[in-house]
Design a protein around this motif. Structure first.
Motif, PDB file in Angstrom:
ATOM      1  N   THR A  19      86.642 158.029 -18.298  1.00  0.00           N
ATOM      2  CA  THR A  19      87.021 157.874 -19.698  1.00  0.00           C
ATOM      3  C   THR A  19      86.035 157.001 -20.451  1.00  0.00           C
ATOM      4  O   THR A  19      85.633 157.316 -21.573  1.00  0.00           O
ATOM      5  N   ILE A 175      92.671 145.931 -16.861  1.00  0.00           N
ATOM      6  CA  ILE A 175      91.973 146.941 -16.065  1.00  0.00           C
ATOM      7  C   ILE A 175      91.702 146.368 -14.680  1.00  0.00           C
ATOM      8  O   ILE A 175      91.159 145.269 -14.553  1.00  0.00           O
ATOM      9  N   ARG A 183      89.993 159.210  -8.118  1.00  0.00           N
ATOM     10  CA  ARG A 183      91.108 159.464  -9.030  1.00  0.00           C
ATOM     11  C   ARG A 183      92.464 159.248  -8.352  1.00  0.00           C
ATOM     12  O   ARG A 183      93.344 158.585  -8.905  1.00  0.00           O
ATOM     13  N   ARG A 190      97.319 151.939  -9.911  1.00  0.00           N
ATOM     14  CA  ARG A 190      98.057 151.709 -11.151  1.00  0.00           C
ATOM     15  C   ARG A 190      99.559 151.579 -10.883  1.00  0.00           C
ATOM     16  O   ARG A 190     100.234 150.756 -11.488  1.00  0.00           O
ATOM     17  N   ASP A 196      96.712 148.983 -16.760  1.00  0.00           N
ATOM     18  CA  ASP A 196      96.550 150.046 -17.752  1.00  0.00           C
ATOM     19  C   ASP A 196      95.491 151.051 -17.334  1.00  0.00           C
ATOM     20  O   ASP A 196      95.558 152.224 -17.713  1.00  0.00           O
ATOM     21  N   SER A 197      94.509 150.599 -16.596  1.00  0.00           N
ATOM     22  CA  SER A 197      93.442 151.498 -16.154  1.00  0.00           C
ATOM     23  C   SER A 197      92.764 150.888 -14.931  1.00  0.00           C
ATOM     24  O   SER A 197      93.100 149.780 -14.507  1.00  0.00           O
ATOM     25  N   ARG A 302      92.504 160.369 -27.318  1.00  0.00           N
ATOM     26  CA  ARG A 302      93.485 159.472 -26.708  1.00  0.00           C
ATOM     27  C   ARG A 302      94.557 159.022 -27.698  1.00  0.00           C
ATOM     28  O   ARG A 302      95.616 158.584 -27.311  1.00  0.00           O
TER      29      ARG A 302
END
Length: 366
Positions: A19, A175, A183, A190, A196-197, A302
């Protein structure tokens, strides 16, 4: 990671699902004296030092300044009081962040990256101070300053920190960084931490397609050829290209270990792009470049366009607009580079459109 964060690697990571991508760490004083140059063919923006390009980018992605990156263990950064050395000087760290937030337009995000301190209480106190400077995000490398990469990241410590920040009522994203391999692993982390990321570094250095749900296998034959074509098209320095390619590794399905080693040895011994033509096939780097553009542009935004419009209206931001009179213009006077709205678009050199770009792009190029 500084050498591995080359522009082609960042573009490949975006292609395969990342992202946001971070450029190499830059010392703030170095960029002040750099010469800015725009490639008229590719639109690549280079910030050149005396002997080489220190940073190469397309449009505005993320710019990493070492003084605000308190998670870096680079010895030279520590000697100069930067990187993880800032963990012991929170007044200076927060002063830098406050100055960045005060001087930069609101549509430009400011984030900080730290490492865990020895205790949870110390870490939470530092995180609270940073969060109250007005930053948009805090990345927490789940190792302490003295821990080495081979030591397991203390991921289990992060949930308490995330819940603590949420309890402050501040809109600051947390983060996670440390030991994430891809992934699926990011999803697990998470869920475990509430972050959040997730930031991936080492695994992305080995295989930029790790952000995909189906990362490439046999990277010597599936990833390296397209990466080399892209590098040549973007005029990436051969030494940088060779270093990055020789770091690639991953699972094998068809390519034998012997064949993979032979391909990597050929690249390692090559003196330039002209020595590896038979490995890459046709030099179609422009097509690889356009493919990345199509993939990235096809992703949904987003936030909704309506939300953007409402927020832009509330902030009374009307892009493009002039640089505020009390702020030095970072662009050459003749560039015409506008100040952007709340969401940075892809540059026109990638999209083939006439949309406004935060950096000057050659006119009429599609």
């Amino acid at each position: 990671m500084v050498r591995s964060g080359a522009l082609p690697t960042r573009l490949m990571a975006l292609k395969h699902g990342a992202t946001l991508v971070w450029g190499p760490e830059m010392v703030d004083k170095a960029i002040l004296h750099a010469e800015r140059e725009v490639d008229p063919v590719t639109g690549v923006i280079s910030y050149n030092g005396k002997t080489r390009a220190m940073l190469r980018k397309l449009s505005c992605r993320t710019f990493q300044v070492s003084t605000s990156t308190a998670g870096v263990r680079n010895p030279s950064a520590h000697t100069a009081g930067m990187g993880a050395a800032l963990l012991t000087n929170p007044d200076l760290l927060c002063g830098i962040l406050e100055a960045l937030r005060r001087e930069l337009p609101r549509e430009i995000s400011v984030s900080a990256k730290i490492r865990l301190l020895s205790t949870q209480d110390e870490t939470k106190k530092l995180v609270e101070r940073i969060a109250r400077t007005g930053v948009n995000a805090i990345t927490v490398h789940c190792r302490t300053r003295n821990m080495r990469p081979r030591e397991r990241a203390l991921v289990e410590r992060l949930r308490e920190i995330v819940e603590f920040v949420h309890g402050l009522g501040l809109d600051v994203a947390i983060i996670q960084n440390g030991d994430c391999t891809g992934r699926e692993d990011a999803t697990r982390i998470r869920e475990l931490t509430g972050a959040d990321s997730v930031m991936i570094a080492t695994s992305a250095e080995s295989n930029p397609s790790c952000f995909s749900s189906t990362p490439l296998q046999d990277v010597e034959s599936t990833l390296s050829p397209s990466y080399l074509r892209l590098c040549k098209y973007l005029d990436n320095h051969w030494a940088s290209t060779k270093f990055c390619v020789t770091q690639f590794k991953g699972a094998r399905s068809e390519l034998t270990k012997t064949d993979a080693h032979a391909l990597k040895s050929r690249i390692a011994k090559a003196k330039g792009y002209e020595d590896i033509g038979d490995i890459v096939g046709s030099w179609t780097g422009e097509e690889d470049f356009k493919e990345i553009s199509r993939i990235v542009e096809a992703r949904p935004p987003r936030i909704s366009a309506e939300a953007e419009q409402e927020e832009a209206s509330e902030e009374d931001i009307h892009p493009p607009c002039a640089t505020p009179p009390d702020r030095p213009n970072p662009e050459p006077p003749s560039s015409g580079a506008p100040k952007m709205g709340l969401r940075m678009p892809m540059p026109a050199i990638l999209t083939g459109s006439d949309m406004v770009s935060p950096s000057p792009t050659p006119g009429g190029m599609h």
